[in-house]
Design a protein around this motif. Structure first.
Motif, short mmCIF file in Angstrom:
data_model
loop_
_atom_site.label_atom_id
_atom_site.label_comp_id
_atom_site.label_asym_id
_atom_site.label_seq_id
_atom_site.Cartn_x
_atom_site.Cartn_y
_atom_site.Cartn_z
N LEU A 79 13.33 -37.31 15.59
CA LEU A 79 13.79 -35.93 15.74
C LEU A 79 12.62 -34.96 15.83
N TRP A 212 13.68 -39.26 22.89
CA TRP A 212 14.48 -39.88 21.84
C TRP A 212 14.51 -41.40 21.99
N PRO A 258 23.59 -38.92 18.85
CA PRO A 258 23.00 -37.60 19.10
C PRO A 258 22.73 -37.33 20.57
#
Length: 281
Positions: A79, A212, A258
């Motif tokens: 993150l 990510w 996410p």
């Protein structure tokens, strides 16, 4: 000719619908399988014949937390790196996109082609020469080195996306701001940026998804402190005691959610970014 065309239209629509359905199933099946498998008992995931009607369980997530607690720390690293790389790329791309849209020159043209050329190199070709330089700079195993590498890798695409959006902004807006006494900074902040927000969001989506899920740079330049989630999943797959597929699918689902939510929420802006500049007038 017209009646024949009318008769062909339903058939063409049906074929297009079938083609779209096939592509959608091809794309969605792996995602659905991973999520579904994460809630199945491990013994039934690859059972032959397949067992479709099984009682859902969260035991795979419990085992993930027990056997691989470092995975959740790696999510925090992912993150941090992803948000940092996204912010840096969008900021640099917005400024560069405005320059390429509003300025002309041989140097700018050459640099534009250079950005595209460099983007075509495989990442491994850039990674190996950078390794001793990163060590010498003391950036090995830090969040900063991944932020810089991800931003450098995607700033070219972000710049072209932003250039397409700035090209659609009438120059008269900037001229009016200059007449009113606005500085270059004020003009960019109050005129260009608000109109180019969809392009910035589109660029952010690309960078977010890449950062990510990226594995190679994280594998080469991190060891302990800045390891990201894909590295932990790769360790789970390479365990000497064998692969425990339940926790693997649970980890993959946690990492996947996410990105799916982020892309789904910003899908409209992503489509606008891909089609910007395609139609004029």
């Amino acid at each position: 000719m017209r009646p024949e065309r009318r008769r062909r239209t339903p058939l063409r629509r049906a074929l297009r619908g079938l083609a779209f359905l096939a592509v959608a199933l091809w794309s969605l099946f792996p995602i659905v399988f991973v999520i579904h498998a994460s809630f199945r008992p491990p013994a039934t995931i690859f059972a032959v014949p397949p067992q479709y009607l099984v009682r859902p369980t969260v035991q795979n997530y419990v085992e993930l937390a027990r056997l691989w607690p470092e995975f959740f720390g790696s999510l925090a690293n992912s993150l941090i790196v992803t948000l940092g790389a996204t912010a840096l790329t969008v900021a640099a791309s917005a400024l560069a996109g405005w320059v390429y849209a509003r300025r002309r020159g041989r140097l700018l043209t050459a640099s534009a082609f250079f950005m595209v050329l460099v983007r075509m190199f495989p990442p491994i070709v850039i990674t190996l020469p950078l390794f001793p330089a990163v060590n010498a700079a003391g950036l090995s195993d830090t969040h900063l080195v991944l932020v810089l590498l991800y931003a450098a890798f995607f700033v070219s695409l972000g710049t072209w996306i932003m250039k397409a959006f700035v090209d659609q902004v009438p120059r008269e807006f900037e001229e009016a701001a200059e007449v009113d006494g606005a500085s270059l900074r004020q003009m960019l902040r109050h005129v260009i940026v608000p109109l180019a927000i969809p392009g910035m969001i589109a660029a952010a989506v690309f960078v977010f998804v890449f950062a990510w899920n990226e594995f190679l740079f994280a594998f080469v330049f991190t060891t302990t402190r800045a390891r990201t989630a894909p590295l932990i999943i790769s360790e789970m797959l390479g365990s000497v005691t064998g692969v425990d597929w339940g926790p693997v699918f649970a980890a993959a689902t946690i990492q996947l959610v996410p990105v799916l939510l982020f892309v789904a929420l910003l899908q409209r802006h992503l489509v606008a970014g891909l089609t910007a500049g395609g139609v004029k007038g």
